[in-house]
Write a protein that holds these residues in place. Structure first.
Motif, mmCIF file in Angstrom:
data_model
loop_
_atom_site.group_PDB
_atom_site.id
_atom_site.type_symbol
_atom_site.label_atom_id
_atom_site.label_comp_id
_atom_site.label_asym_id
_atom_site.label_seq_id
_atom_site.Cartn_x
_atom_site.Cartn_y
_atom_site.Cartn_z
ATOM 1 N N LYS A 1 30.326 112.340 -28.408
ATOM 2 C CA LYS A 1 29.400 112.204 -29.543
ATOM 3 C C LYS A 1 29.798 113.057 -30.748
ATOM 4 N N ASN A 2 30.743 113.975 -30.540
ATOM 5 C CA ASN A 2 31.227 114.797 -31.663
ATOM 6 C C ASN A 2 32.095 114.000 -32.628
ATOM 7 N N ASP A 3 32.523 112.810 -32.221
ATOM 8 C CA ASP A 3 33.334 111.960 -33.092
ATOM 9 C C ASP A 3 32.678 110.584 -33.180
ATOM 10 N N PRO A 4 31.941 110.313 -34.271
ATOM 11 C CA PRO A 4 31.237 109.033 -34.415
ATOM 12 C C PRO A 4 32.153 107.819 -34.271
ATOM 13 N N GLU A 5 33.404 107.927 -34.755
ATOM 14 C CA GLU A 5 34.340 106.814 -34.653
ATOM 15 C C GLU A 5 34.681 106.528 -33.195
ATOM 16 N N LEU A 6 34.837 107.589 -32.412
ATOM 17 C CA LEU A 6 35.129 107.439 -30.981
ATOM 18 C C LEU A 6 33.945 106.784 -30.263
ATOM 19 N N VAL A 7 32.741 107.171 -30.653
ATOM 20 C CA VAL A 7 31.530 106.580 -30.076
ATOM 21 C C VAL A 7 31.516 105.071 -30.301
ATOM 22 N N VAL A 8 31.789 104.670 -31.550
ATOM 23 C CA VAL A 8 31.776 103.249 -31.913
ATOM 24 C C VAL A 8 32.823 102.479 -31.115
ATOM 25 N N LYS A 9 34.005 103.051 -30.966
ATOM 26 C CA LYS A 9 35.089 102.354 -30.282
ATOM 27 C C LYS A 9 34.819 102.189 -28.793
ATOM 28 N N VAL A 10 34.255 103.202 -28.147
ATOM 29 C CA VAL A 10 33.927 103.093 -26.725
ATOM 30 C C VAL A 10 32.859 102.025 -26.514
ATOM 31 N N ILE A 11 31.837 102.007 -27.369
ATOM 32 C CA ILE A 11 30.777 100.996 -27.273
ATOM 33 C C ILE A 11 31.355 99.604 -27.501
ATOM 34 N N LYS A 12 32.286 99.497 -28.453
ATOM 35 C CA LYS A 12 32.903 98.197 -28.756
ATOM 36 C C LYS A 12 33.670 97.660 -27.550
ATOM 37 N N VAL A 13 34.448 98.516 -26.890
ATOM 38 C CA VAL A 13 35.200 98.090 -25.705
ATOM 39 C C VAL A 13 34.244 97.703 -24.578
ATOM 40 N N ALA A 14 33.171 98.477 -24.418
ATOM 41 C CA ALA A 14 32.193 98.180 -23.367
ATOM 42 C C ALA A 14 31.578 96.797 -23.553
ATOM 43 N N PHE B 1 41.733 105.840 -27.204
ATOM 44 C CA PHE B 1 41.483 105.805 -28.645
ATOM 45 C C PHE B 1 41.863 107.132 -29.308
ATOM 46 N N ALA B 2 41.712 108.229 -28.570
ATOM 47 C CA ALA B 2 42.146 109.524 -29.108
ATOM 48 C C ALA B 2 43.660 109.532 -29.291
ATOM 49 N N LEU B 3 44.386 108.881 -28.374
ATOM 50 C CA LEU B 3 45.837 108.769 -28.512
ATOM 51 C C LEU B 3 46.205 107.872 -29.692
ATOM 52 N N GLU B 4 45.441 106.795 -29.878
ATOM 53 C CA GLU B 4 45.697 105.895 -31.004
ATOM 54 C C GLU B 4 45.524 106.627 -32.329
ATOM 55 N N HIS B 5 44.590 107.570 -32.363
ATOM 56 C CA HIS B 5 44.363 108.379 -33.564
ATOM 57 C C HIS B 5 45.628 109.126 -33.973
ATOM 58 N N SER B 6 46.467 109.436 -32.987
ATOM 59 C CA SER B 6 47.684 110.207 -33.246
ATOM 60 C C SER B 6 48.856 109.333 -33.682
ATOM 61 N N ALA B 7 48.648 108.021 -33.728
ATOM 62 C CA ALA B 7 49.738 107.101 -34.069
ATOM 63 C C ALA B 7 49.508 106.436 -35.424
ATOM 64 N N GLU B 8 50.599 106.097 -36.087
ATOM 65 C CA GLU B 8 50.536 105.336 -37.330
ATOM 66 C C GLU B 8 51.510 104.176 -37.229
ATOM 67 N N PHE B 9 51.123 103.019 -37.749
ATOM 68 C CA PHE B 9 51.934 101.821 -37.624
ATOM 69 C C PHE B 9 52.312 101.294 -39.006
ATOM 70 N N ILE B 10 53.586 100.917 -39.144
ATOM 71 C CA ILE B 10 54.049 100.433 -40.437
ATOM 72 C C ILE B 10 54.426 98.947 -40.386
ATOM 73 N N SER B 11 54.341 98.337 -39.225
ATOM 74 C CA SER B 11 54.673 96.917 -39.108
ATOM 75 C C SER B 11 53.784 96.263 -38.056
ATOM 76 N N GLN B 12 53.637 94.941 -38.165
ATOM 77 C CA GLN B 12 52.839 94.202 -37.201
ATOM 78 C C GLN B 12 53.462 94.240 -35.812
#
Length: 385
Positions: free
Chosen positions: A126-139, A172-183
């Motif tokens: 709950k300390n990260d609102p974005e993480l909350v949203v993503k977990v609920i979305k996957v659920a 999702f926390a791991l995804e936060h650490s990544a950046e993508f420049i191509s599809q």
């Protein structure tokens, strides 16, 4: 004197004595056979607290293939040398590039802890609102096929279970650490995401079936095994092709080493250290490719840590066959062996299974219920999308 001249009672007694001697002889032979299987020179398998559910030595191989039918491994495999440390400036530059793109998510270290209490996990997420949203979305996604929508993180954790919710949050926390420049790079990442989810699910199913006393830890460890792949993909988008074009695990390791002078084990260890993950995770991630070249037992890890690495390696290589190699649509192998899979990443697997007492995994692989559960997860993951 002919046999006809011998009294009948003597003949009968002689036959009885001969029969008794034969029985005693056969009994001794059977005892010798039993004792012979317990070779005093054979290395004992590991039965630590971590692997409390496995109390017997490995099951014997089914020998499903005639040795003449088993292909020789490639020349590349025979001559392959695995890099196990940062040895030059080229490697260091790649690691620095991956580490500097984005700082690890601040909650990643907390999520790797052994968490059993739903409230404790909720207090972290709950300390990260974005993480909350993503977990609920996957659920609420097709992965779990809910009949009624989930709207709160507390409900999501209760429905998914602490382990499943924690592993999703960690992804999702791991995804936060990544950046993508191509599809293509983004597609490769999502393929890795699905692999890590499937590996953690298969690991949990097998660990529970074997009644291992740390099934949750092993499930999370299987997920983290792909951390190095995420780091590599983040640093070098051009390697995305090795995750999209049905490349085997060995081919992936070989090609990436040849191109970049590093591998996922080195990168995963560097990332985990940078993220300040527990030291035992850092060290075991650095050893997670050693089973490929049969060098795990020579590592400096404790026997218990080696057992965790061995278990995770087996689970992740099965997952690779489904997600990356598409060699099968489900777990339709009957044993962990090179003869059965024809896959070079399993070349040393029978020795691995025997040394670490993991033979009962083969029994789980053959169970119809296990295969049905995995097939259901694979179907919901929609690997082709």
């Amino acid at each position: 004197m002919s046999i006809n001249d011998i009294p009948l009672d003597i003949v009968i007694n002689s036959i009885a004595i001969a029969g008794l001697l034969l029985v005693l002889y056969l009994y001794r032979i059977s005892k010798k056979s039993t004792i012979a299987t317990k070779d005093p020179k054979k290395k004992r398998t590991i039965n630590t607290a971590t692997f409390g559910g496995i109390q017997e030595d490995s099951e014997p191989s089914l020998k499903l293939r005639n040795p003449k039918d088993v292909p020789e491994p490639s020349d590349e495999f025979k001559s392959f040398e695995l890099l196990d440390d940062v040895i030059n400036d080229k490697q260091r530059k790649i690691i620095d590039n991956a580490s500097s793109l984005k700082k690890p998510h601040p909650l990643l270290m907390s999520l790797t802890r052994d968490i059993n209490d739903p409230k404790e996990l909720m207090d972290i997420i709950k300390n990260d609102p974005e993480l909350v949203v993503k977990v609920i979305k996957v659920a609420n996604s097709s992965l779990f096929a809910l009949r009624k929508s989930i709207t709160t993180i507390n409900h999501a954790i209760v429905y998914l279970g602490v382990l499943q919710a924690k592993n999703i949050a960690m992804q999702f926390a791991l995804e936060h650490s990544a950046e993508f420049i191509s599809q293509e790079q983004k597609r490769a990442y999502h393929r890795i995401w699905k692999a890590s989810f499937l590996a953690s699910s298969i690991g949990l199913l097998i660990a529970k079936d074997l009644k291992m006393d740390n099934s949750a830890e092993l499930s999370t460890r299987c997920l983290l095994d792909y951390l190095g792949d995420i780091s590599l993909l983040t640093a070098k988008p051009e390697i995305a092709t090795f995750y999209l074009n049905n490349t085997s695990f060995f081919e992936r390791v070989l090609n990436i080493q040849n191109i970049l002078g590093t591998n996922a084990s080195i990168m995963g260890k560097a990332f985990a250290k940078n993220a300040q993950l527990p030291e035992e995770i850092v060290e075991s991630l650095g050893a997670n490719t050693l089973p490929l070249v049969d060098k795990l037992k020579d590592s400096e890890l404790s026997l218990e840590q080696q057992g965790v690495v061995a278990f995770s390696y087996i689970i992740c290589r099965i997952t690779d066959m489904i997600v990356f190699e598409r060699a099968m649509d489900n777990v339709n192998i009957d044993e962990i062996s090179y003869a059965e899979t024809g896959c070079e990443s399993f070349f040393h697997s029978e020795a691995l299974v025997q040394h670490y007492g993991l033979g009962r995994i083969n029994s789980t692989l053959r169970k119809a219920k296990f295969r049905q559960d995995v097939a259901s997860i694979v179907d919901r993951l929609a690997l082709n999308s």
